[in-house]
Design an enzyme around this catalytic site. Structure first.
Site, PDB file in Angstrom:
ATOM      1  N   ASP A   1     -13.178   6.126  15.279  1.00 53.79           N
ATOM      2  CA  ASP A   1     -11.876   5.793  14.702  1.00 53.79           C
ATOM      3  C   ASP A   1     -10.755   5.929  15.717  1.00 53.79           C
ATOM      4  OD1 ASP A   1     -12.629   5.246  12.046  1.00 53.79           O
ATOM      5  OD2 ASP A   1     -12.741   7.379  11.574  1.00 53.79           O
TER       6      ASP A   1
ATOM      7  N   HIS B   1     -11.953   1.708  13.886  1.00 52.70           N
ATOM      8  CA  HIS B   1     -11.032   1.458  12.777  1.00 52.70           C
ATOM      9  C   HIS B   1      -9.617   1.788  13.215  1.00 52.70           C
ATOM     10  CE1 HIS B   1      -9.041   1.576   8.919  1.00 52.70           C
ATOM     11  NE2 HIS B   1      -8.665   2.808   9.173  1.00 52.70           N
TER      12      HIS B   1
ATOM     13  N   ARG C   1       4.304  15.185   3.196  1.00 52.82           N
ATOM     14  CA  ARG C   1       3.028  15.566   3.793  1.00 52.82           C
ATOM     15  C   ARG C   1       3.242  16.287   5.111  1.00 52.82           C
ATOM     16  NH1 ARG C   1      -2.084  13.260   2.412  1.00 52.82           N
ATOM     17  NH2 ARG C   1      -1.757  12.180   0.440  1.00 52.82           N
ATOM     18  N   CYS C   2       2.484  17.350   5.306  1.00 49.08           N
ATOM     19  CA  CYS C   2       2.579  18.077   6.557  1.00 49.08           C
ATOM     20  C   CYS C   2       1.214  18.191   7.211  1.00 49.08           C
ATOM     21  CB  CYS C   2       3.131  19.478   6.313  1.00 49.08           C
ATOM     22  SG  CYS C   2       4.856  19.435   5.850  1.00 49.08           S
TER      23      CYS C   2
ATOM     24  N   TRP D   1      -2.527  12.910  17.983  1.00 50.13           N
ATOM     25  CA  TRP D   1      -2.229  13.765  16.831  1.00 50.13           C
ATOM     26  C   TRP D   1      -2.382  15.247  17.142  1.00 50.13           C
ATOM     27  CZ3 TRP D   1      -4.756  10.290  12.452  1.00 50.13           C
ATOM     28  CH2 TRP D   1      -3.845   9.258  12.144  1.00 50.13           C
TER      29      TRP D   1
ATOM     30  N   HIS E   1      -4.049   2.876  -0.594  1.00 50.48           N
ATOM     31  CA  HIS E   1      -2.893   3.772  -0.708  1.00 50.48           C
ATOM     32  C   HIS E   1      -2.352   3.825  -2.126  1.00 50.48           C
ATOM     33  CE1 HIS E   1      -3.330   2.397   3.427  1.00 50.48           C
ATOM     34  NE2 HIS E   1      -2.969   3.616   3.747  1.00 50.48           N
TER      35      HIS E   1
HETATM   36  N1  GLN Z   1     -12.811   7.713   8.972  1.00 48.61           N
HETATM   37  C1  GLN Z   1     -11.520   8.154   8.547  1.00 48.61           C
HETATM   38  C2  GLN Z   1     -11.477   8.217   7.031  1.00 48.61           C
HETATM   39  O1  GLN Z   1     -12.148   7.416   6.422  1.00 48.61           O
HETATM   40  C3  GLN Z   1     -10.426   7.231   9.018  1.00 48.61           C
HETATM   41  C4  GLN Z   1      -9.088   7.691   8.519  1.00 48.61           C
HETATM   42  C5  GLN Z   1      -7.918   6.903   9.026  1.00 48.61           C
HETATM   43  O2  GLN Z   1      -8.032   5.742   9.329  1.00 48.61           O
HETATM   44  N2  GLN Z   1      -6.777   7.505   9.094  1.00 48.61           N
HETATM   45  O3  GLN Z   1     -10.763   9.019   6.454  1.00 48.61           O
HETATM   46 ZN    ZN Z   2      -7.094   3.899   8.420  1.00 44.96          ZN
END
Ligand code: GLN
Ligand code: ZN
Length: 567
Positions: free
Chosen positions: A412, A454, A328-329, A374, A507
């Protein structure tokens, strides 16, 4: 540790082969910058006492200083060390020891993990200081780490603003810098003219920063009162069900976004397509009886790029890809200047989604620390200051959403943990400003606005106090793969706010059964009381297909209902 000797024996055979080919060898030992213990160092000594006799051997560390290891390695028969003098300024504390030894030093002097041009005069000055201790015959120059962390070349970047391009140096350009520096250092050649400085400041942003007050990072009401308000406003059942935000990014959705970006379809067509996707997504969530809905994030290619593209102070390369993990990039935004928000970024989509349902619609934002972690971040000012600027932009978005009636907002911080410094002594400082940035972006929320956050991939045990201090009303976390191990810490510290521990792993395409999730939810209830728990998947669903997403979420809601009946 029972594997240490056999592993070392494998290295011995490997080095013997490489030596027979006439190679010099560099061993990468980056973990040595992570506060090694005396025991770690004793193993290091054993290894390099042995390996150093087999071939001309170098040991490379990066991203921080490795003084403890240096003090050991100078007493082993290795040839030399690669040291990062960009992120590990403290390596200079070992200069005397290195000078007195017979070791060669490859000086990491060009930043290998950022994209800005090197200040060659400053670097030359550093090199001259180093040469004061170590003779030039034993010195060579290097990038501070492997160049895999930066994009390949600027040569094909034709759409970048020339003023921004002027600031940049990708891998190829870094090699040129290294060569200029080398000729200046070893050959006394002139460095030549340094590029003029593009202006990166925005007076309006500076003015706003000067008005910040300490109260801006504190929510006006304590959690207990906010929770009461949320109960009145949302009237949710016990164990409310929700998702983390994104729904499947199908090939169709990606195609529409791309066509719009390339100007192949009109804004009207694009928006209609997005609205159709949102409508389907909301209908689906209602059909399975989820309690708190999301719009699905179809308009976002990436949770950071989407915001960067709408904020001032960011630029984007056309080909600046770097590896993220596996195959992944990502193409990290180039955060070069003062950050501000010219217009709302998510409001229209959230309002449209809310207009389709009477259930609560969660607004969905990326937090300042994650945007920072990021991106390629300007290095002409402290990261903390840049984070504050981003936080102010997100704060305005939170405020716009709540004023327009979106009273549940998720900010997030998927990459909060990624920014932690490698050295323990620097942690407190990071935690302080990262926390303050998050709070600055969310503390504008009124009493009856519920702030969610999150986090991914997080081992929370050592940062639980910081998470608590983030003061989010609800945090969803990735725990599904670790059972309840990670959750227990929330109970142990008496965490008061609500928690949504992921009940299944997004995942994998596997669809967990109702029974399986029911069991998982009951296990959660052994750790935290029902009125503190939310039920959700462990991360966003964008990498999943619709079929498995539908089935899994349907099962998740069914499992929750079964448990509710017994409460
Ligand atoms: N709100 C983002 C999503 O649902 C959170 C993604 C993440 O935690 N990397 O994709
Ligand atoms: Zn996440």
């Amino acid at each position: 540790m029972s594997l240490y000797d056999p592993l070392l024996a494998q290295y011995v055979s490997l080095l013997e082969v490489l030596k027979s080919l006439g190679a010099e060898i560099v061993m990468h030992e980056p973990s040595l910058v992570c506060d090694p213990t005396p025991y770690d160092l004793s193993l290091l000594k054993i290894a390099y006492d042995r390996l150093g006799t087999l071939a001309p051997l170098w040991v490379a560390t990066y991203f921080e200083h490795s003084n403890e290891a240096t003090n050991v390695l100078v007493h082993t028969p290795i040839k030399g060390l690669y040291l990062d003098f960009v992120h590990g300024e403290k390596n200079s504390e070992s200069l005397e020891v290195l000078g007195k030894s017979d070791k060669h030093v490859s000086v990491g002097i060009i930043n290998g993990r950022n994209v800005w041009k090197n200040d060659l005069s400053a670097s030359l000055k550093t090199l001259n200081t180093i040469a004061h201790y170590i003779p030039k015959e034993r010195l060579s120059l290097n990038s501070s780490c492997s160049l895999q962390h930066v994009p390949y070349t600027l040569r094909h970047e034709t759409t970048l603003d020339p003023d921004v391009k002027m600031l940049l140096s990708f891998a190829e350009e870094k090699l040129t810098e290294l060569s200029i520096l080398s000729k200046a250092f070893f050959g006394n050649e002139k460095i030549g003219e340094q590029p003029h400085n593009t202006s990166r400041t925005d007076p309006a942003v500076q003015a706003r920063l000067s008005l910040l007050q300490s109260g801006d990072t504190k929510r006006p009401y304590p959690f207990a009162l906010r929770q009461e308000a949320a109960h009145d406003l949302f009237d949710l059942p016990l164990l409310p069900t929700t998702t983390i935000g994104s729904f499947p990014q199908t090939a169709d959705i990606r195609k529409i976004r791309q066509e719009f970006k390339k100007g192949l379809i009109s804004r009207e067509i694009y928006e209609n397509e997005m609205k159709n996707a949102i409508r389907d997504c909301v209908e689906f969530q209602e059909s399975i009886d989820l309690d708190v809905l999301v719009h699905g994030e179809f308009e976002r290619n990436d949770m950071v790029e989407y915001f960067g593209e709408q904020l001032s102070g960011f630029a984007f390369s056309s080909n600046g890809w770097v590896q993220s993990y596996g195959s992944r990039c990502v193409k990290p935004p180039l955060l070069y200047g003062d950050v501000s928000r010219p217009h709302p970024m998510t409001l229209e989509w959230s309002l449209f989604a809310q207009s389709l349902t009477t259930r609560p619609m969660k607004g969905m934002l990326t937090g300042p620390v994650t945007i920072l972690n990021w991106s390629f971040v300007r290095d002409d000012q402290p990261r903390s200051l840049t984070a504050t600027q981003i936080a102010l932009a997100i704060r305005d978005e939170v405020d716009d959403l709540q004023r327009s009636g979106i009273k549940m907002i998720q900010v997030d911080e998927a990459a909060f943990k990624e920014g932690y410094p490698l050295r323990r002594e620097k942690r407190a400082e990071y935690e302080k400003w990262a926390l303050e940035s998050f709070l600055l972006s969310t503390a504008v929320a009124e009493r009856d606005t519920q702030i969610h956050t999150h986090m991914c991939y997080s081992e929370f045990t050592d940062i639980i106090k910081t998470i608590e201090a983030m003061d989010a009303d609800v945090i969803s976390i990735e725990t599904s793969r670790s059972g309840n191990r990670l959750l227990k810490i929330f109970a142990e510290v008496g965490y008061a706010q609500e928690v949504g521990p992921g009940v299944y792993d997004i995942h994998s395409p596997r669809i967990p059964s109702v029974e399986e999730m029911e069991k998982q939810i009951r296990a959660l209830l052994e750790v935290l009381p029902a009125d503190q728990l939310w039920i959700n998947p462990d991360c966003g669903l964008k990498t999943r297909g619709w079929a498995e997403t539908k089935a899994a979420l349907e099962n998740m809601v069914k499992a929750t209902k079964r448990v509710r009946q017994t409460l």
